[in-house]
Design a protein around this motif. Structure first.
Motif, mmCIF file in Angstrom:
data_model
loop_
_atom_site.group_PDB
_atom_site.id
_atom_site.type_symbol
_atom_site.label_atom_id
_atom_site.label_comp_id
_atom_site.label_asym_id
_atom_site.label_seq_id
_atom_site.Cartn_x
_atom_site.Cartn_y
_atom_site.Cartn_z
ATOM 1 N N THR A 111 0.844 -1.193 0.000
ATOM 2 C CA THR A 111 0.000 0.000 0.000
ATOM 3 C C THR A 111 0.874 1.236 0.000
ATOM 4 O O THR A 111 1.795 1.365 0.810
ATOM 5 C CB THR A 111 -0.924 0.018 1.233
ATOM 6 O OG1 THR A 111 -1.666 -1.205 1.269
ATOM 7 C CG2 THR A 111 -1.877 1.191 1.164
ATOM 8 N N ARG A 112 0.592 2.156 -0.920
ATOM 9 C CA ARG A 112 1.379 3.380 -1.050
ATOM 10 C C ARG A 112 0.832 4.460 -0.119
ATOM 11 O O ARG A 112 -0.376 4.568 0.085
ATOM 12 C CB ARG A 112 1.337 3.852 -2.498
ATOM 13 C CG ARG A 112 2.479 4.754 -2.923
ATOM 14 C CD ARG A 112 2.491 4.812 -4.450
ATOM 15 N NE ARG A 112 3.638 5.557 -4.952
ATOM 16 C CZ ARG A 112 3.633 6.840 -5.244
ATOM 17 N NH1 ARG A 112 2.505 7.525 -5.073
ATOM 18 N NH2 ARG A 112 4.702 7.449 -5.703
ATOM 19 N N ASN A 113 1.735 5.256 0.418
ATOM 20 C CA ASN A 113 1.361 6.339 1.327
ATOM 21 C C ASN A 113 0.586 7.401 0.557
ATOM 22 O O ASN A 113 1.082 7.987 -0.410
ATOM 23 C CB ASN A 113 2.626 6.950 1.952
ATOM 24 C CG ASN A 113 2.292 7.831 3.148
ATOM 25 O OD1 ASN A 113 1.230 8.449 3.219
ATOM 26 N ND2 ASN A 113 3.213 7.891 4.098
ATOM 27 N N THR A 114 -0.631 7.688 0.980
ATOM 28 C CA THR A 114 -1.476 8.657 0.276
ATOM 29 C C THR A 114 -0.998 10.092 0.451
ATOM 30 O O THR A 114 -1.448 10.988 -0.257
ATOM 31 C CB THR A 114 -2.928 8.543 0.772
ATOM 32 O OG1 THR A 114 -2.954 8.709 2.207
ATOM 33 C CG2 THR A 114 -3.513 7.188 0.418
ATOM 34 N N ALA A 115 -0.066 10.310 1.398
ATOM 35 C CA ALA A 115 0.441 11.656 1.621
ATOM 36 C C ALA A 115 1.353 12.119 0.485
ATOM 37 O O ALA A 115 1.627 13.313 0.363
ATOM 38 C CB ALA A 115 1.204 11.725 2.942
ATOM 39 N N ARG A 116 1.840 11.200 -0.341
ATOM 40 C CA ARG A 116 2.708 11.582 -1.453
ATOM 41 C C ARG A 116 1.851 11.973 -2.642
ATOM 42 O O ARG A 116 1.072 11.165 -3.173
ATOM 43 C CB ARG A 116 3.646 10.443 -1.820
ATOM 44 C CG ARG A 116 4.585 10.802 -2.976
ATOM 45 C CD ARG A 116 5.597 9.704 -3.244
ATOM 46 N NE ARG A 116 6.425 10.005 -4.399
ATOM 47 C CZ ARG A 116 7.499 10.769 -4.404
ATOM 48 N NH1 ARG A 116 7.895 11.325 -3.261
ATOM 49 N NH2 ARG A 116 8.196 10.980 -5.497
ATOM 50 N N GLY A 117 1.991 13.198 -3.111
ATOM 51 C CA GLY A 117 1.212 13.675 -4.236
ATOM 52 C C GLY A 117 1.757 13.212 -5.569
ATOM 53 O O GLY A 117 0.998 13.000 -6.523
ATOM 54 N N ASN A 118 3.071 13.056 -5.674
ATOM 55 C CA ASN A 118 3.702 12.635 -6.918
ATOM 56 C C ASN A 118 3.395 11.161 -7.191
ATOM 57 O O ASN A 118 3.629 10.305 -6.335
ATOM 58 C CB ASN A 118 5.214 12.852 -6.827
ATOM 59 C CG ASN A 118 5.898 12.713 -8.180
ATOM 60 O OD1 ASN A 118 5.327 12.149 -9.111
ATOM 61 N ND2 ASN A 118 7.115 13.223 -8.272
#
Length: 607
Positions: free
Chosen positions: A514-521
């Motif tokens: 699961t990828r961290n949703t805080a990263r916009g890129n």
């Protein structure tokens, strides 16, 4: 009474189950013990071998192959003669002359006491069927030298060296009744395939004429291209849990464990290398499948195919998962080629076909079929098999892809991605508004994830019997492809990949990445670590703890650099220690858009 029971009763009526008084060691896999001093042949295994032999003969008959039927038992002469007449195959008896195959390239002259015989050169057959295998070992020797597939009846007393040369052994008593049954099956198989070939040829000619009238296809334009379907164009998976369960119950997962972690300084299989939280690559995929089975109430089994030098390491991991539906087998030395030495696939450095390219899929599936595993899975209603590489942690059993394959009856497909981020900005991506696109193969990266129809496996095994090697790269050249998002491909090829996986950018929940949703890129940070970080031990020593990289764009590290704890990296960070210089990043430091070439630059030197 089921059809299976009727067939077994038919076999029993021919005395196919009655063996000899002696049971050779290699024949015990077909034996059910003994009775009254006679070996008893397992009728279920006889049925499986009969079906495999007839499928192979049918595949060859479809291509108008040449058959040679060998028999020295006078009781079978009339049966064999009627069979050859019915299917329109000449009953060639040149096999009675020694060297009829190995010396068949030139005409022969035989001079007897009363007559002279001139025999012209013959063309080697594509398959030899032997009804009294033990009596004609000379034919078997010659066929083995020329690598001609052999279908033959075998019994419990046959020598091991003769048995090993039989490509498709049929364990049974060579009674007249069984030989008649066997010949009847061969006759019906060949006639059926001949009829199919004629119908297919007529249909092909009709389509060819129609196609020529409508348009001219430019073959040169499509030669180096592959049909690619965007992942976004797939129909959504069923929302109903029961429908999803029925879909997943048709799936089997096959995972190869042949790569070693020596490039990263790990002494063992790459799949058992610890990734995060004490979990290995193999633990993550096992937990993922277990979570899937628990969530939907389905039964997705996992098959592990291990190289001999990785098998023991894999078994140690499996000890922690003893209660799960896992089947592990070691690939034999004869079949594996150079699987244990396969190099990892490195994006942008090595060609995508290099990884696992020496692995012959036909050999692997032949081994599974001979062990009876394929038949068991088919009897359980399995239809598709998902083939995974051992070091890709982003693998997800995706019901969306599986649903598309089943709905469209697709034999096999591969998952691909554009080779670089730059290609996404250009026009190399397929148009999402179109259903399918032809894309140049050179612009695609094969992620070593493949979906395959279980019925297609028989075709692979028949290619193996015909001595045709079928590697993953060859299948890639012939496949339909799905252009998947980056989230389905995150391999562990270097310690820079471990840095990403162990950072706050990714978390693992029930084996799913699961990828961290805080990263916009949407793109992952670009990380380049120098040779000082190449091995796992050096990597762990130089990083006291993994820094935060959610806001990182790129990181380049070269030379003698050491990282403290609680670090935060943002933007573009370049750290280069000159020869003989040591740079230590203090604890709790925040580096944002920095170029660091000395210890004094840590407080300044913005990009």
């Amino acid at each position: 009474m089921t059809i299976h029971s009727v067939v077994i009763q038919k076999l029993l009526s021919t005395n196919a189950h009655i063996g000899r008084r002696v049971t050779a060691h290699h024949f015990k896999i077909f034996s059910e013990g003994s009775r009254n001093g006679l070996s008893i042949v397992d009728s279920d295994k006889t049925l499986i071998c009969l079906r495999n032999a007839c499928n192979f003969i049918g595949h060859l008959a479809r291509d108008n192959a040449r058959f040679l039927f060998v028999n020295t038992n006078a009781l079978f002469d009339e049966i064999v003669s009627q069979m050859t007449q019915t299917v329109g195959i000449k009953n060639d008896t040149t096999w009675r002359l020694g060297g009829f195959l190995t010396n068949s390239s030139s005409p022969k002259k035989f001079r007897g006491r009363n007559k002279k015989l001139n025999l012209g050169a013959i063309q080697a057959p594509d398959c030899i069927v032997i009804f009294d295998t033990e009596r004609k070992s000379s034919v078997i020797q010659e066929a083995d030298k020329l690598q001609i597939p052999i279908v033959g009846l075998v019994d419990s007393s046959m020598p091991s060296d003769t048995y090993e040369k039989i490509t498709y052994p049929v364990p049974a008593n060579d009674s007249v009744q069984f030989v008649y049954l066997f010949c009847n099956l061969i006759t019906k198989t060949i006639l059926y395939e001949q009829k199919r070939s004629q119908a297919a040829l007529a249909e092909k000619e009709d389509k060819s004429r129609t196609r020529d009238d409508v348009q001219q296809i430019d073959k040169t334009a499509t030669k180096d291209k592959i049909s690619v379907l965007p992942y976004e164009n797939l129909q959504p998976a069923p929302e109903d849990i029961l429908e999803t369960k029925q879909l997943l119950d048709k799936l089997v997962v096959l995972k190869f464990n042949g790569s070693l972690g020596t490039k990263m300084g790990f002494n063992g299989p790459k799949s058992v290398m610890e990734v995060c939280g004490g979990l290995t690559c193999l633990d993550l995929i096992l937990n993922q499948i277990e979570s899937l089975n628990s969530k939907y109430g389905c039964n997705v089994p996992l098959l592990l195919v291990n190289a001999p030098n990785t098998h023991d390491g894999v078994l140690k991991v499996l000890e922690r998962h003893s209660n799960k539906n896992i089947h592990s087998l070691v690939q034999s030395q004869r079949h594996q080629g150079n699987v244990s030495d396969l190099p990892p696939v490195s994006a942008g450095i090595q060609d995508d076909h290099d990884g696992m390219d020496s692995l012959n899929l036909a050999e692997v599936f032949s081994s599974l079929m001979n062990d009876g595993k394929i038949d068991v899975l088919l009897s359980q209603g399995k239809e598709y098999i998902l083939v995974l590489n051992s070091d890709n942690l982003a693998h997800i059993v995706d019901p969306k892809i599986l649903n598309h394959l089943i709905q469209n009856n697709i034999e096999y497909c591969v998952e691909v991605m554009p080779k670089s981020c730059e290609s996404e900005e250009s026009n190399l991506l397929p148009n999402k508004e179109e259903i399918e696109n032809l894309m140049p193969k050179k612009n695609l990266k094969f992620t070593h994830t493949m979906w395959m129809n279980m019925n297609f496996i028989e075709s692979l095994v028949q290619r193996r019997a015909a001595k045709e090697s079928l590697t993953i790269s060859k299948l890639f050249d012939q496949s339909f492809a799905i252009n998947v998002p980056k989230s389905r491909y995150l391999p562990v090829e270097a310690t820079s990949d471990l840095l990403l996986l162990q950072s706050d950018l990714y978390t693992f929940t029930d084996g799913i990445l699961t990828r961290n949703t805080a990263r916009g890129n949407l793109a992952d940070p670009s990380i380049e670590l120098g040779p000082e970080f190449e091995t796992i031990n050096d990597f762990r020593t130089r990083f006291k703890s993994i820094p935060s990289v959610v806001g990182l764009v790129s990181l380049k590290v070269a030379g003698d650099v050491w990282f403290g704890t609680g670090l935060t990296l943002k933007g573009k960070v370049d750290i280069h220690a000159r020869p003989g210089m040591r740079i230590a990043i203090p604890d709790d430091t925040v580096l944002e858009n920095k170029i660091i070439t000395s210890q004094g630059d840590i407080g300044g030197g913005s990009l």
